[in-house]
Design an enzyme around this catalytic site. Structure first.
Site, mmCIF file in Angstrom:
data_model
loop_
_atom_site.group_PDB
_atom_site.id
_atom_site.type_symbol
_atom_site.label_atom_id
_atom_site.label_comp_id
_atom_site.label_asym_id
_atom_site.label_seq_id
_atom_site.Cartn_x
_atom_site.Cartn_y
_atom_site.Cartn_z
ATOM 1 N N ASP A 9 42.303 46.092 33.413
ATOM 2 C CA ASP A 9 43.163 45.843 34.391
ATOM 3 C C ASP A 9 44.616 46.063 33.843
ATOM 4 O O ASP A 9 45.693 45.301 34.163
ATOM 5 C CB ASP A 9 43.040 44.364 34.693
ATOM 6 C CG ASP A 9 41.751 44.030 35.585
ATOM 7 O OD1 ASP A 9 41.011 45.144 35.734
ATOM 8 O OD2 ASP A 9 41.583 43.310 35.981
ATOM 9 N N ASP A 51 41.315 46.322 38.825
ATOM 10 C CA ASP A 51 41.235 45.210 39.914
ATOM 11 C C ASP A 51 41.573 45.932 41.236
ATOM 12 O O ASP A 51 42.616 46.563 41.326
ATOM 13 C CB ASP A 51 42.173 44.016 39.577
ATOM 14 C CG ASP A 51 41.778 42.763 39.948
ATOM 15 O OD1 ASP A 51 40.175 42.498 40.130
ATOM 16 O OD2 ASP A 51 42.214 41.787 40.476
ATOM 17 N N HIS A 53 41.376 45.153 45.152
ATOM 18 C CA HIS A 53 40.899 44.108 46.299
ATOM 19 C C HIS A 53 41.052 44.601 47.690
ATOM 20 O O HIS A 53 42.274 45.463 48.013
ATOM 21 C CB HIS A 53 41.628 42.839 45.862
ATOM 22 C CG HIS A 53 41.466 42.127 44.755
ATOM 23 N ND1 HIS A 53 40.170 41.848 44.285
ATOM 24 C CD2 HIS A 53 42.420 41.584 43.622
ATOM 25 C CE1 HIS A 53 40.227 41.370 43.174
ATOM 26 N NE2 HIS A 53 41.464 40.992 42.933
ATOM 27 N N HIS A 70 47.674 40.944 45.110
ATOM 28 C CA HIS A 70 47.745 41.449 43.721
ATOM 29 C C HIS A 70 46.679 42.665 43.828
ATOM 30 O O HIS A 70 45.609 42.365 44.563
ATOM 31 C CB HIS A 70 47.612 40.859 42.541
ATOM 32 C CG HIS A 70 46.184 40.188 42.280
ATOM 33 N ND1 HIS A 70 46.101 39.135 42.762
ATOM 34 C CD2 HIS A 70 45.286 40.661 41.587
ATOM 35 C CE1 HIS A 70 44.718 38.821 42.636
ATOM 36 N NE2 HIS A 70 44.344 39.746 41.869
ATOM 37 N N LYS A 95 36.817 47.061 40.581
ATOM 38 C CA LYS A 95 36.099 45.612 40.430
ATOM 39 C C LYS A 95 36.775 44.799 41.522
ATOM 40 O O LYS A 95 38.049 44.978 41.702
ATOM 41 C CB LYS A 95 35.826 45.164 39.185
ATOM 42 C CG LYS A 95 37.542 44.712 38.720
ATOM 43 C CD LYS A 95 37.258 44.136 37.296
ATOM 44 C CE LYS A 95 38.508 43.702 36.737
ATOM 45 N NZ LYS A 95 39.171 42.739 37.524
ATOM 46 N N CYS A 134 40.075 38.085 33.299
ATOM 47 C CA CYS A 134 39.187 39.217 33.470
ATOM 48 C C CYS A 134 39.061 39.686 32.157
ATOM 49 O O CYS A 134 37.758 40.360 31.971
ATOM 50 C CB CYS A 134 39.859 40.548 34.361
ATOM 51 S SG CYS A 134 39.855 39.889 35.936
HETATM 52 C C1 VGL Z 1 42.739 38.809 36.975
HETATM 53 C C2 VGL Z 1 43.479 37.028 38.278
HETATM 54 C C3 VGL Z 1 43.287 37.438 39.605
HETATM 55 C C4 VGL Z 1 42.819 39.520 35.657
HETATM 56 C C5 VGL Z 1 42.493 39.546 38.240
HETATM 57 O O1 VGL Z 1 42.839 40.840 35.691
HETATM 58 O O2 VGL Z 1 42.766 38.629 34.708
HETATM 59 N N1 VGL Z 1 43.420 37.837 37.087
HETATM 60 N N2 VGL Z 1 42.467 38.711 39.542
HETATM 61 ZN ZN ZN Z 2 42.204 39.909 41.216
#
Ligand code: VGL
Ligand code: ZN
Length: 185
Positions: A9, A51, A53, A70, A95, A134
């Site tokens: 990420d 990430d 979404h 995000h 993901k 993550c």
């Molecule tokens: C993450 C919070 C929400 C991460 C991803 O990459 O750690 N944290 N989504």
């Molecule tokens: Zn996230």
């Protein structure tokens, strides 16, 4: 025995100035880029997670979750940081694509375990952001999937330092080695 580097990420929204920035990512990026290049030279398979979404993901505050909006799929914030997106990557996994899966782990609904297995990989090192979310979830799932796992202590960044430290302790207690990147390579 083949090895993989899983870079979790490292996207605009999780870096300095982003919607959900981890701490001190400015000092992460150059060493990370250099390490990816060195690992590739050494024959390590390079895997990046993103990430990714839907706009109304359940983890977003406006949908009752814990996080600011995000990494909406296709948005600028979801882009990898510059010079990480190169042709020489072996695999990118997206993901958190379903509306209600937490999507913290790179192994959750991505087929990553099978895909690494198909590449002959048995060992993995995990780095990136955020340590206590993550990175933690990905490293723990890698152990559950049967890989030998290290977390690269100099190439991870937390959202909150104390939480990052306790996540590292938890990972080590689960058999994940905490190593400096140069030691792992
Ligand atoms: C993450 C919070 C929400 C991460 C991803 O990459 O750690 N944290 N989504
Ligand atoms: Zn996230």
């Amino acid at each position: 025995m083949k090895r993989a580097l899983i870079v979790v990420d490292v996207q605009r929204d999780f870096c300095e100035g982003g919607a959900l920035a981890a701490a001190d990512t400015v000092s992460l990026l150059e060493p990370l880029r250099a390490f990816i290049a060195a690992a590739r030279q050494a024959g390590v398979k390079i895997v990046l997670t993103q990430d990714w979404h839907p706009p109304n993901h359940r983890s977003f505050r406006e949908a009752g979750g814990d996080w600011p909006v995000h990494c909406v799929a296709g948005s600028r914030g979801a882009q990898l940081m510059p010079r990480l997106d190169s042709d020489a990557l072996d695999l990118i996994v997206y993901k958190g694509e379903t509306i209600d899966g937490a999507g913290y782990s790179g192994f959750e609904s991505t087929g990553l375990g099978e895909r690494l297995g198909a590449l002959g990989v048995r060992e993995a090192a995990v780095c990136g952001v955020a340590t206590e979310y993550c990175v933690r979830a990905t490293a723990i799932d890698a152990v559950k999937a049967g890989f030998r796992v290290a977390v690269l202590t100099d190439l991870i960044r937390p959202i909150q330092f104390a939480a990052g430290e306790s996540a590292l302790g938890e990972m080590v207690a689960l058999g994940i080695e905490g190593l400096e990147s140069k030691v792992w390579l």
